[in-house]
Design a protein around this motif. Sequence first.
Motif, PDB file in Angstrom:
ATOM      1  N   VAL A  81     -49.761 -54.552 -22.465  1.00  0.00           N
ATOM      2  CA  VAL A  81     -50.402 -54.310 -23.773  1.00  0.00           C
ATOM      3  C   VAL A  81     -49.713 -53.147 -24.490  1.00  0.00           C
ATOM      4  O   VAL A  81     -49.306 -53.256 -25.652  1.00  0.00           O
ATOM      5  N   THR A  82     -49.559 -52.035 -23.757  1.00  0.00           N
ATOM      6  CA  THR A  82     -48.960 -50.860 -24.421  1.00  0.00           C
ATOM      7  C   THR A  82     -47.502 -51.153 -24.768  1.00  0.00           C
ATOM      8  O   THR A  82     -46.984 -50.668 -25.780  1.00  0.00           O
ATOM      9  N   GLY A  83     -46.846 -52.000 -23.953  1.00  0.00           N
ATOM     10  CA  GLY A  83     -45.457 -52.385 -24.240  1.00  0.00           C
ATOM     11  C   GLY A  83     -45.353 -53.111 -25.583  1.00  0.00           C
ATOM     12  O   GLY A  83     -44.446 -52.854 -26.370  1.00  0.00           O
ATOM     13  N   ILE A  84     -46.301 -54.017 -25.837  1.00  0.00           N
ATOM     14  CA  ILE A  84     -46.272 -54.765 -27.113  1.00  0.00           C
ATOM     15  C   ILE A  84     -46.473 -53.813 -28.296  1.00  0.00           C
ATOM     16  O   ILE A  84     -45.755 -53.872 -29.296  1.00  0.00           O
ATOM     17  N   PHE A  85     -47.457 -52.905 -28.154  1.00  0.00           N
ATOM     18  CA  PHE A  85     -47.677 -51.932 -29.249  1.00  0.00           C
ATOM     19  C   PHE A  85     -46.404 -51.120 -29.477  1.00  0.00           C
ATOM     20  O   PHE A  85     -45.980 -50.892 -30.605  1.00  0.00           O
ATOM     21  N   GLY A  86     -45.771 -50.695 -28.362  1.00  0.00           N
ATOM     22  CA  GLY A  86     -44.537 -49.891 -28.458  1.00  0.00           C
ATOM     23  C   GLY A  86     -43.444 -50.661 -29.175  1.00  0.00           C
ATOM     24  O   GLY A  86     -42.792 -50.130 -30.089  1.00  0.00           O
ATOM     25  N   LYS A  87     -43.260 -51.934 -28.810  1.00  0.00           N
ATOM     26  CA  LYS A  87     -42.209 -52.771 -29.440  1.00  0.00           C
ATOM     27  C   LYS A  87     -42.465 -52.945 -30.939  1.00  0.00           C
ATOM     28  O   LYS A  87     -41.535 -53.102 -31.721  1.00  0.00           O
ATOM     29  N   CYS A  88     -43.740 -52.943 -31.329  1.00  0.00           N
ATOM     30  CA  CYS A  88     -44.075 -53.104 -32.753  1.00  0.00           C
ATOM     31  C   CYS A  88     -44.028 -51.770 -33.492  1.00  0.00           C
ATOM     32  O   CYS A  88     -44.388 -51.689 -34.675  1.00  0.00           O
ATOM     33  N   GLY A  89     -43.621 -50.719 -32.782  1.00  0.00           N
ATOM     34  CA  GLY A  89     -43.488 -49.400 -33.425  1.00  0.00           C
ATOM     35  C   GLY A  89     -44.823 -48.722 -33.656  1.00  0.00           C
ATOM     36  O   GLY A  89     -44.954 -47.853 -34.523  1.00  0.00           O
ATOM     37  N   ILE A  90     -45.847 -49.137 -32.879  1.00  0.00           N
ATOM     38  CA  ILE A  90     -47.188 -48.556 -33.082  1.00  0.00           C
ATOM     39  C   ILE A  90     -47.496 -47.573 -31.958  1.00  0.00           C
ATOM     40  O   ILE A  90     -47.412 -47.920 -30.776  1.00  0.00           O
TER      41      ILE A  90
END
Length: 429
Positions: free
Chosen positions: A365-374
């Motif tokens: 989950v945190t990886g996806i947020f990170g990839k989206c620059g969030i």
Amino acid sequence: MVKKVGVAILGLGVVGGGTYQTLVEHHDFYLKTQQVDISVEKVLDLNLERLKALGVPQECIAKNIEEVLADPNVDIVVETIGGIGVAKTFVTAALRAAKTVVTSNKELICKFSHELEKIAKHNHCGLYYEASCVGGVPIIRTLLDGVQANHIQSMMGIVNGTTNYILTKMTYEGADYAEVLKEAQKLGYAEANPTADVDGYDSMYKLSILSSMAFHTKIPYTKIFREGISTVNVKDIAYGREFGYTLKLLAIGKNSDKGIEVRVHPTFIPTNHPLASVNDSFNAVYMTGDAVDDVMLYGRGAGALPTASAVVSDVIYAATHSDIKYSTFKNNATAESNVKFVSDFASAYYIRLAVEDKAGVLAKVTGIFGKCGISIVQITQKNAESAEDERVPLVVITHKTTENAAKNAVSKINASGIGSVEAVIRVEQ
Ligand code: HSE
């Protein structure tokens, strides 16, 4: 010297009835304080029972609009019918007959003020609409006069009483949306068809009017991002409170170097923000000007006498001013071509997911947020809602990001197979 002014009221429902009552009961007060002798010369309503209940004298009851407009004693026409059907026809006819119009009709002003103002100017008469926004709260006069010294940078308003009542009950009594809506309908707050209120149309019309005045440029309602409260889950209100937030349906307008952003949606605000303590059917507008700093107006946004207070104030203004004050912006149907609108606005987000409770999920989950620059501020796992439910709620609060980045993260999570996004709520700090 005392000035004699005749008024006609079109539509004697809640607001029209309150207006009639206020004008009759306060007649001597206005005579003494304003030196105006305001008389109700005509009323027009198909419901004779209503007229009887208010004690309207027989000679004041008009049969049709022609009779009202032909009366030389009628100087000001009050429109409290609502909607954009017959109300628009009558207001247009009144202005063409050179009668000043006072209206409480937000949809009419939001959608047609450009047409109506043109007719009013052509016929040298006034078009006043204090009661169209936020009932008894004198926000229109404040924008027209009180804060004219300022560049208004932002406004945030709780401008709909029905939705604020519903959200207050959900917040403090933990009641479900559907349950409170039924109660609001029983109390007469919400209409049988509650769409205009709960889906944010009412707030959108009001924001269009208020932001046009605040930013001195036409803000068509079509430029406003709109989301209502009908999908708000009481669980999110409770989780938000654990993070120090209160949920409100806000009408937000911002004017910065990037352009103008206008939006209506459920919003988490810090529980110590002044708007967080505006409860039940009360309304408030909180705005910031470059000279005055913060200003907040609070009061009743609906109801017979509070809205009549706004209508009658306009009647008194029109009766005591020979010059007419129109809007300060170029009142066209569309926005001016050089005005930029921000659609990919910046906001922090509250996002609730339902995920499997197993190793590695949080990292994904945190990886996806990170990839989206969030960037994430807080993340909390809650207990499963029932013994049978294998998924658990995961609540994420983000730093400020953009609407597009948040949407991107939501679709990536939904596509990833690790869980689903159950709620997205914007957060204003
Ligand atoms: N329906 C509106 C409200 C009142 O609930 O605030 C009229 O604008």
